[in-house]
Design a protein around this motif. Sequence first.
Motif, PDB file in Angstrom:
ATOM      1  N   LEU A 193     -19.289   5.798 104.602  1.00 14.18           N
ATOM      2  CA  LEU A 193     -20.555   5.576 103.906  1.00 14.18           C
ATOM      3  C   LEU A 193     -21.527   4.799 104.790  1.00 14.18           C
ATOM      4  CD1 LEU A 193     -19.169   4.618 100.385  1.00 14.18           C
ATOM      5  CD2 LEU A 193     -19.780   6.882 101.261  1.00 14.18           C
ATOM      6  N   GLU A 194     -22.818   4.956 104.513  1.00 18.68           N
ATOM      7  CA  GLU A 194     -23.847   4.318 105.332  1.00 18.68           C
ATOM      8  C   GLU A 194     -23.773   2.791 105.313  1.00 18.68           C
ATOM      9  OE1 GLU A 194     -27.489   5.937 103.838  1.00 18.68           O
ATOM     10  OE2 GLU A 194     -27.353   4.868 101.941  1.00 18.68           O
ATOM     11  N   ASN A 195     -23.150   2.199 104.296  1.00 17.41           N
ATOM     12  CA  ASN A 195     -23.025   0.735 104.240  1.00 17.41           C
ATOM     13  C   ASN A 195     -21.805   0.233 105.019  1.00 17.41           C
ATOM     14  OD1 ASN A 195     -20.857   1.348 102.614  1.00 17.41           O
ATOM     15  ND2 ASN A 195     -21.618   0.306 100.796  1.00 17.41           N
ATOM     16  N   GLY A 196     -21.079   1.149 105.670  1.00 14.73           N
ATOM     17  CA  GLY A 196     -19.918   0.774 106.469  1.00 14.73           C
ATOM     18  C   GLY A 196     -18.596   0.926 105.745  1.00 14.73           C
ATOM     19  N   ASP A 197     -18.612   1.137 104.442  1.00 16.89           N
ATOM     20  CA  ASP A 197     -17.376   1.324 103.686  1.00 16.89           C
ATOM     21  C   ASP A 197     -16.745   2.668 104.032  1.00 16.89           C
ATOM     22  OD1 ASP A 197     -17.739  -1.085 102.410  1.00 16.89           O
ATOM     23  OD2 ASP A 197     -18.398  -0.205 100.506  1.00 16.89           O
ATOM     24  N   ARG A 198     -15.422   2.724 103.885  1.00 14.76           N
ATOM     25  CA  ARG A 198     -14.663   3.963 104.058  1.00 14.76           C
ATOM     26  C   ARG A 198     -13.893   4.203 102.781  1.00 14.76           C
ATOM     27  NH1 ARG A 198     -11.336   3.327 109.442  1.00 14.76           N
ATOM     28  NH2 ARG A 198     -10.936   5.515 109.053  1.00 14.76           N
ATOM     29  N   VAL A 199     -14.001   5.401 102.255  1.00 16.92           N
ATOM     30  CA  VAL A 199     -13.331   5.768 101.013  1.00 16.92           C
ATOM     31  C   VAL A 199     -12.267   6.802 101.331  1.00 16.92           C
ATOM     32  CG1 VAL A 199     -13.647   6.747  98.712  1.00 16.92           C
ATOM     33  CG2 VAL A 199     -15.468   5.371  99.741  1.00 16.92           C
ATOM     34  N   VAL A 200     -11.013   6.498 100.977  1.00 12.50           N
ATOM     35  CA  VAL A 200      -9.904   7.413 101.232  1.00 12.50           C
ATOM     36  C   VAL A 200      -9.737   8.330 100.026  1.00 12.50           C
ATOM     37  CG1 VAL A 200      -7.450   7.617 101.742  1.00 12.50           C
ATOM     38  CG2 VAL A 200      -8.754   5.669 102.640  1.00 12.50           C
ATOM     39  N   ILE A 201      -9.719   9.629 100.284  1.00 10.27           N
ATOM     40  CA  ILE A 201      -9.433  10.620  99.244  1.00 10.27           C
ATOM     41  C   ILE A 201      -7.975  11.022  99.441  1.00 10.27           C
ATOM     42  CG2 ILE A 201     -10.091  12.805  98.198  1.00 10.27           C
ATOM     43  CD1 ILE A 201     -12.305  10.618  98.162  1.00 10.27           C
ATOM     44  N   GLU A 202      -7.112  10.498  98.573  1.00  9.70           N
ATOM     45  CA  GLU A 202      -5.660  10.701  98.685  1.00  9.70           C
ATOM     46  C   GLU A 202      -5.184  12.015  98.070  1.00  9.70           C
ATOM     47  OE1 GLU A 202      -3.347   8.563  99.962  1.00  9.70           O
ATOM     48  OE2 GLU A 202      -4.551   6.780 100.313  1.00  9.70           O
ATOM     49  N   HIS A 203      -5.969  12.569  97.173  1.00 17.23           N
ATOM     50  CA  HIS A 203      -5.583  13.772  96.431  1.00 17.23           C
ATOM     51  C   HIS A 203      -6.865  14.494  96.039  1.00 17.23           C
ATOM     52  CE1 HIS A 203      -4.008  16.187  93.091  1.00 17.23           C
ATOM     53  NE2 HIS A 203      -2.832  16.050  93.688  1.00 17.23           N
ATOM     54  N   PRO A 204      -6.875  15.807  95.991  1.00 17.13           N
ATOM     55  CA  PRO A 204      -8.104  16.526  95.655  1.00 17.13           C
ATOM     56  C   PRO A 204      -8.676  16.177  94.282  1.00 17.13           C
ATOM     57  CG  PRO A 204      -6.252  18.053  95.801  1.00 17.13           C
ATOM     58  CD  PRO A 204      -5.766  16.718  96.269  1.00 17.13           C
ATOM     59  N   GLU A 205      -7.836  15.703  93.387  1.00 13.63           N
ATOM     60  CA  GLU A 205      -8.323  15.343  92.054  1.00 13.63           C
ATOM     61  C   GLU A 205      -8.936  13.947  92.010  1.00 13.63           C
ATOM     62  OE1 GLU A 205      -5.132  16.052  89.320  1.00 13.63           O
ATOM     63  OE2 GLU A 205      -5.209  18.212  89.634  1.00 13.63           O
ATOM     64  N   ASN A 206      -8.945  13.230  93.146  1.00 14.62           N
ATOM     65  CA  ASN A 206      -9.541  11.897  93.193  1.00 14.62           C
ATOM     66  C   ASN A 206     -11.054  11.921  93.337  1.00 14.62           C
ATOM     67  OD1 ASN A 206      -6.731  10.782  95.016  1.00 14.62           O
ATOM     68  ND2 ASN A 206      -7.200  10.186  92.936  1.00 14.62           N
ATOM     69  N   ILE A 207     -11.639  13.094  93.618  1.00 14.76           N
ATOM     70  CA  ILE A 207     -13.087  13.184  93.790  1.00 14.76           C
ATOM     71  C   ILE A 207     -13.634  14.287  92.890  1.00 14.76           C
ATOM     72  CG2 ILE A 207     -12.871  14.700  95.812  1.00 14.76           C
ATOM     73  CD1 ILE A 207     -15.441  13.273  96.901  1.00 14.76           C
ATOM     74  N   ALA A 208     -14.745  13.981  92.241  1.00 18.42           N
ATOM     75  CA  ALA A 208     -15.391  14.958  91.351  1.00 18.42           C
ATOM     76  C   ALA A 208     -16.863  15.069  91.736  1.00 18.42           C
ATOM     77  CB  ALA A 208     -15.263  14.519  89.896  1.00 18.42           C
ATOM     78  N   TYR A 266     -18.099  11.213  92.276  1.00 20.32           N
ATOM     79  CA  TYR A 266     -17.369  10.115  91.671  1.00 20.32           C
ATOM     80  C   TYR A 266     -15.958  10.139  92.229  1.00 20.32           C
ATOM     81  CZ  TYR A 266     -16.089   6.771  88.027  1.00 20.32           C
ATOM     82  OH  TYR A 266     -15.696   5.649  87.360  1.00 20.32           O
ATOM     83  N   VAL A 267     -15.458   8.978  92.651  1.00 23.45           N
ATOM     84  CA  VAL A 267     -14.108   8.862  93.197  1.00 23.45           C
ATOM     85  C   VAL A 267     -13.313   7.886  92.342  1.00 23.45           C
ATOM     86  CG1 VAL A 267     -12.716   8.135  95.171  1.00 23.45           C
ATOM     87  CG2 VAL A 267     -14.852   9.353  95.550  1.00 23.45           C
ATOM     88  N   ILE A 268     -12.094   8.293  91.989  1.00 27.60           N
ATOM     89  CA  ILE A 268     -11.147   7.413  91.317  1.00 27.60           C
ATOM     90  C   ILE A 268      -9.871   7.455  92.148  1.00 27.60           C
ATOM     91  CG2 ILE A 268      -9.758   7.000  89.256  1.00 27.60           C
ATOM     92  CD1 ILE A 268     -11.871   8.497  87.654  1.00 27.60           C
ATOM     93  N   SER A 269      -9.465   6.300  92.642  1.00 26.74           N
ATOM     94  CA  SER A 269      -8.266   6.231  93.450  1.00 26.74           C
ATOM     95  C   SER A 269      -7.635   4.862  93.255  1.00 26.74           C
ATOM     96  CB  SER A 269      -8.610   6.458  94.929  1.00 26.74           C
ATOM     97  OG  SER A 269      -7.443   6.483  95.711  1.00 26.74           O
ATOM     98  N   GLY A 270      -6.484   4.845  92.604  1.00 24.97           N
ATOM     99  CA  GLY A 270      -5.851   3.559  92.306  1.00 24.97           C
ATOM    100  C   GLY A 270      -6.765   2.742  91.412  1.00 24.97           C
ATOM    101  N   ARG A 271      -7.065   1.537  91.832  1.00 23.61           N
ATOM    102  CA  ARG A 271      -7.971   0.671  91.061  1.00 23.61           C
ATOM    103  C   ARG A 271      -9.434   0.854  91.443  1.00 23.61           C
ATOM    104  NH1 ARG A 271      -5.193  -5.082  89.987  1.00 23.61           N
ATOM    105  NH2 ARG A 271      -3.227  -4.280  89.207  1.00 23.61           N
ATOM    106  N   MET A 272      -9.694   1.631  92.500  1.00 27.57           N
ATOM    107  CA  MET A 272     -11.054   1.818  92.967  1.00 27.57           C
ATOM    108  C   MET A 272     -11.797   2.870  92.142  1.00 27.57           C
ATOM    109  SD  MET A 272     -12.771   3.332  96.371  1.00 27.57           S
ATOM    110  CE  MET A 272     -12.139   4.878  95.875  1.00 27.57           C
ATOM    111  N   ARG A 273     -13.024   2.553  91.797  1.00 28.01           N
ATOM    112  CA  ARG A 273     -13.940   3.481  91.138  1.00 28.01           C
ATOM    113  C   ARG A 273     -15.229   3.459  91.941  1.00 28.01           C
ATOM    114  NH1 ARG A 273      -9.661   3.785  89.143  1.00 28.01           N
ATOM    115  NH2 ARG A 273      -9.054   3.763  86.984  1.00 28.01           N
ATOM    116  N   LEU A 274     -15.709   4.621  92.354  1.00 23.91           N
ATOM    117  CA  LEU A 274     -16.930   4.681  93.143  1.00 23.91           C
ATOM    118  C   LEU A 274     -17.815   5.805  92.629  1.00 23.91           C
ATOM    119  CD1 LEU A 274     -18.629   3.931  95.722  1.00 23.91           C
ATOM    120  CD2 LEU A 274     -17.382   5.784  96.849  1.00 23.91           C
TER     121      LEU A 274
END
Length: 81
Positions: free
Chosen positions: A27-42, A53-61
Amino acid sequence: MKRVDSIRSEVQRLTRAAPFRRFLLNLENGDRVVIEHPENIAFDPTGKSEEFYVISGRMRLFSTFSSVTGVVLADRGGAAA
């Protein structure tokens, strides 16, 4: 092709890959978001919206493809491939 469309297209390709391999969104703010499974991103695959929208573990983005600067495969250690 707009950069946003190119990013969305790459995310679509990676989420449909068989076998699936986890990947990172940089991401442009320097964060990195890991997509562990195809259902983690919508997102809207038609391109009518830049939002995703990303849901992965406790992370919501909730973000937009315009804030993504890159998409890369990840190895088991989480480093870019």
